[in-house]
Design a protein around this motif. Sequence first.
Motif, PDB file in Angstrom:
ATOM      1  N   PHE A  29      10.055  -3.060  -3.271  1.00  9.85           N
ATOM      2  CA  PHE A  29      10.341  -2.319  -2.030  1.00  9.85           C
ATOM      3  C   PHE A  29      11.786  -1.813  -2.033  1.00  9.85           C
ATOM      4  O   PHE A  29      12.732  -2.589  -2.217  1.00  9.85           O
ATOM      5  N   GLN A  30      11.918  -0.487  -1.811  1.00  7.86           N
ATOM      6  CA  GLN A  30      13.233   0.136  -1.801  1.00  7.86           C
ATOM      7  C   GLN A  30      13.571   0.802  -0.478  1.00  7.86           C
ATOM      8  O   GLN A  30      14.718   1.174  -0.247  1.00  7.86           O
ATOM      9  N   GLY A  31      12.554   0.995   0.378  1.00  6.95           N
ATOM     10  CA  GLY A  31      12.831   1.636   1.658  1.00  6.95           C
ATOM     11  C   GLY A  31      11.594   2.280   2.248  1.00  6.95           C
ATOM     12  O   GLY A  31      10.467   2.098   1.762  1.00  6.95           O
ATOM     13  N   VAL A  32      11.824   3.053   3.289  1.00  8.91           N
ATOM     14  CA  VAL A  32      10.733   3.693   4.027  1.00  8.91           C
ATOM     15  C   VAL A  32      11.106   5.141   4.314  1.00  8.91           C
ATOM     16  O   VAL A  32      12.248   5.433   4.703  1.00  8.91           O
ATOM     17  N   LEU A  33      10.117   6.030   4.114  1.00 10.10           N
ATOM     18  CA  LEU A  33      10.294   7.431   4.495  1.00 10.10           C
ATOM     19  C   LEU A  33       9.409   7.688   5.703  1.00 10.10           C
ATOM     20  O   LEU A  33       8.203   7.404   5.659  1.00 10.10           O
ATOM     21  N   THR A  35       0.817  -1.199   0.000  1.00 10.44           N
ATOM     22  CA  THR A  35       0.000   0.000   0.000  1.00 10.44           C
ATOM     23  C   THR A  35       0.855   1.255   0.000  1.00 10.44           C
ATOM     24  O   THR A  35       1.934   1.303   0.619  1.00 10.44           O
ATOM     25  N   SER A  36       0.364   2.262  -0.705  1.00 12.80           N
ATOM     26  CA  SER A  36       1.080   3.542  -0.752  1.00 12.80           C
ATOM     27  C   SER A  36       0.541   4.521   0.283  1.00 12.80           C
ATOM     28  O   SER A  36       1.033   5.654   0.383  1.00 12.80           O
ATOM     29  N   ALA A  37      -0.486   4.100   1.048  1.00 14.56           N
ATOM     30  CA  ALA A  37      -1.067   4.982   2.058  1.00 14.56           C
ATOM     31  C   ALA A  37      -0.117   5.139   3.235  1.00 14.56           C
ATOM     32  O   ALA A  37       0.718   4.278   3.514  1.00 14.56           O
ATOM     33  N   ALA A  38      -0.263   6.266   3.915  1.00 14.61           N
ATOM     34  CA  ALA A  38       0.566   6.514   5.088  1.00 14.61           C
ATOM     35  C   ALA A  38       0.204   5.529   6.193  1.00 14.61           C
ATOM     36  O   ALA A  38      -0.969   5.177   6.371  1.00 14.61           O
ATOM     37  N   HIS A  39       1.195   5.123   6.944  1.00 14.82           N
ATOM     38  CA  HIS A  39       1.003   4.191   8.047  1.00 14.82           C
ATOM     39  C   HIS A  39       1.361   4.903   9.346  1.00 14.82           C
ATOM     40  O   HIS A  39       2.417   5.515   9.460  1.00 14.82           O
ATOM     41  N   ILE A  40       0.438   4.847  10.314  1.00 13.36           N
ATOM     42  CA  ILE A  40       0.687   5.442  11.628  1.00 13.36           C
ATOM     43  C   ILE A  40       0.964   4.297  12.591  1.00 13.36           C
ATOM     44  O   ILE A  40       0.133   3.398  12.771  1.00 13.36           O
ATOM     45  N   VAL A  68       4.899   8.335  11.368  1.00 13.20           N
ATOM     46  CA  VAL A  68       4.039   8.338  10.191  1.00 13.20           C
ATOM     47  C   VAL A  68       4.951   8.009   9.021  1.00 13.20           C
ATOM     48  O   VAL A  68       5.898   8.751   8.741  1.00 13.20           O
ATOM     49  N   SER A  69       4.699   6.912   8.350  1.00 16.25           N
ATOM     50  CA  SER A  69       5.651   6.433   7.350  1.00 16.25           C
ATOM     51  C   SER A  69       4.954   6.046   6.056  1.00 16.25           C
ATOM     52  O   SER A  69       3.750   5.775   6.030  1.00 16.25           O
ATOM     53  N   LYS A  70       5.771   6.044   4.970  1.00 19.77           N
ATOM     54  CA  LYS A  70       5.262   5.634   3.668  1.00 19.77           C
ATOM     55  C   LYS A  70       6.300   4.745   2.990  1.00 19.77           C
ATOM     56  O   LYS A  70       7.505   4.906   3.170  1.00 19.77           O
ATOM     57  N   ARG A  71       5.830   3.842   2.224  1.00 21.44           N
ATOM     58  CA  ARG A  71       6.691   2.898   1.500  1.00 21.44           C
ATOM     59  C   ARG A  71       7.257   3.580   0.250  1.00 21.44           C
ATOM     60  O   ARG A  71       6.569   4.359  -0.433  1.00 21.44           O
ATOM     61  N   ILE A  72       8.519   3.249  -0.060  1.00 18.36           N
ATOM     62  CA  ILE A  72       9.169   3.731  -1.276  1.00 18.36           C
ATOM     63  C   ILE A  72       9.419   2.529  -2.180  1.00 18.36           C
ATOM     64  O   ILE A  72       9.991   1.514  -1.738  1.00 18.36           O
ATOM     65  N   ASN A  73       9.011   2.634  -3.417  1.00 19.45           N
ATOM     66  CA  ASN A  73       9.184   1.574  -4.399  1.00 19.45           C
ATOM     67  C   ASN A  73      10.122   2.027  -5.516  1.00 19.45           C
ATOM     68  O   ASN A  73      10.286   3.247  -5.759  1.00 19.45           O
ATOM     69  N   ASP A  74      10.695   1.056  -6.191  1.00 16.96           N
ATOM     70  CA  ASP A  74      11.457   1.414  -7.398  1.00 16.96           C
ATOM     71  C   ASP A  74      10.488   1.474  -8.567  1.00 16.96           C
ATOM     72  O   ASP A  74       9.270   1.366  -8.404  1.00 16.96           O
ATOM     73  N   LYS A  75      11.032   1.633  -9.757  1.00 16.41           N
ATOM     74  CA  LYS A  75      10.177   1.784 -10.927  1.00 16.41           C
ATOM     75  C   LYS A  75       9.366   0.528 -11.214  1.00 16.41           C
ATOM     76  O   LYS A  75       8.345   0.580 -11.910  1.00 16.41           O
TER      77      LYS A  75
END
Length: 523
Positions: free
Chosen positions: A187-191, A155-160, A176-183
Motif C-alpha cells: 500500500f502506497q496511497g489512495v487516489l 482490491t484494485s476495484a473502485a470503492h464508493i 470514488v477511490s482506488k488503492r495505489i500499490n508499489d511494485k
Amino acid sequence: MPTRFLDRYYTPGVAFKRAPLRKAAVLFVATVCLCLCGLLYLQLEQSRRHDLNQAQIASSNLTRAMAQQAEDTFMKADLVLTSLVDWIQVDGFGPALRPRLQKTFARRVLSLEQLHGILLFDQKGQWIVTSFESLPRGPGVADRDYFKFHQQNVTSAAHIGAAIRSRENGEWIIPVSKRINDKNGQFQGVLLAGIKMSYFDQFFKSFSIDDNGSMFMALTDGTLLARRPFVESQIGTSLARNEIFQTLLPQASSGNAMLTSVVDGIVRLFGYRQLEAYPLVVSSASSRDSILAGWYDTAFRSGLIVALVMLGVALFGWVFLRQVRVGERVEADLRKAQEALELIATHDSLTGLANRRLFERALDIEFGRGARQSSALSLIMLDIDYFKRYNDTYGHVVGDHCLAQVARAIKGCCHRKADLAVRYGGEEFAVLLPDTDIHGAMTLAEQIRRSVMDKNISHTGSPTGYVTVSLGCYSFVPTGRDSMEVFIQRADAALYQAKHAGRNRSAVLSMEGHVEALMRSDR
C-alpha cells in the motif's frame, strides 16, 4: 288436452307460489341499488388499478434512467482513476512528477462536469497532489472510511464511499477511490475522485415528480448518498431497515412496491433498481395521493351520479309500492292465466301426452309416496323401431302423424288415473305406473306393443312391414334415497336389451340390474 294427470301431480298456488308483490318490489329496488354499487366498485377498482399500473411503468422507466445516469457518472470517474493509477504505479509520485500530475488532474476535472476534484494521498493519508492549485492544510484523511478501506483491502476495484464534506471547500461529495500499490503490491496511497452531490441534485431536478415525490441514491448497505428533496441532515443516514433493502432487493434487483417511507412517513409507490457495475441502489417514488388524485376526483363524481340514480330508483319504488294495491285487483286473473300456462307447459302439443317436465315432477312425487307406503313403482320405456327410416321414407309430416297414432295406442292401454303416459323425447315414450309390480308392468307393456301392431301403420323400412315398438320394464320399491336418473337408466337398459334382441319385443330388468325376460308375441 288431457288433464287427469294434473289432478294428481299439479297443485295450483303451490308450484307457482310467489312472494307478495310488495316484498318483491322492495327486493327489486334493493337489488338494483346493490348492483349499481357493485358496478361502481368494479369500475373504480379497475380505474384505480389502471392508474397504479401506469404509475408503476413510469416509475420503472424513471429508475432505469437514474440507474443508467448513475452508472455512466461513476464509470467515467472510475476510468479516469484507473488510467491515473496505472500511470502513478509505474512512474510514482515523486516531487519532480507532482506538477505534471497536478495539471493532468486539473484537465481531467475540467473534462467531466460531475467531478469536484481529484486528490492523491500517500500511505499516511497526507495530501500529495490535487487538481486544485494549492494543497489543503490539515491532519490529512487517514480518518476517512474510504482511506481505511484501502489500507485493509488489496482490491484494485473502485470503492464508493458514503457522502462527505470536502475539506477543500466544504462541498458535499461522493468519494470514488482506488488503492495505489508499489511494485511489490504494498500500500502506497489512495487516489480519490470526488463526485459533486450537486450534480445528482441537478439531474434529479430534471425529472417531473409531485410535491411529495422523492428520488434517492444509496449504497447497497442502505447508506443514503443523494436525495430529492435534498435534506442535508438525512445525507449519510441508513435506509437499511427500509423494506426495499430488507425484503425486496434480496428477492429481485429491480421492481416496484407501495411502501411507507422510513424518512418522512409518506406512502409512496417506489420503483427501485440496483446497479450491476457498482454497489449502488437508485429509487424514485411518487406519493400515492398524487397518483390517485385523478381517481379520487372520478370516484367522487361517479359516486355522486350513482347516489342520484339510486335516489331515483328508490323514489320509483316508493311510487310503485303505492300502486301495488291497484295491481292486487288483477291477482286472481293472473293466477288463472298461470294455471292455464301450466297446462300448456306440462303436455306435449303433438301427442297430447305429458312432457318430461310433468314426468320429472311425477317421479319426485311417486318416489316419496312409494317410500312412505312401501309400494312398488314401475316404469316402461319404449320407442318406435326404425323410426329414422320411417321419417326418411315418408317425411316428417307423416312421421308426426305416426307419433300421434302410437301415442293414442299408449293412452288407450293406460286405464288407471294414476298411470302417466309421457312423450320422453323424439320417438321415445315412457309410462309411469304407481302401485304396480314388474308383472303388471310387463303385462301392460305387451298390451301396448300389440296395440301399436294392431294399428297396422305401414313401414317399408321395417322387417315386419309395419310400425312396431320395443319396450323395457323396470320395477322397484322406493326407499327415499333413490336416484331418478338410475331408475330411468335401468328401464332404458331394458329397452336397449329389447332392441338388441331384435326389436318388437318387451324386456324386463331385475332390481339387481339383469335382464330377466324377453317377451314377444308375433302375429
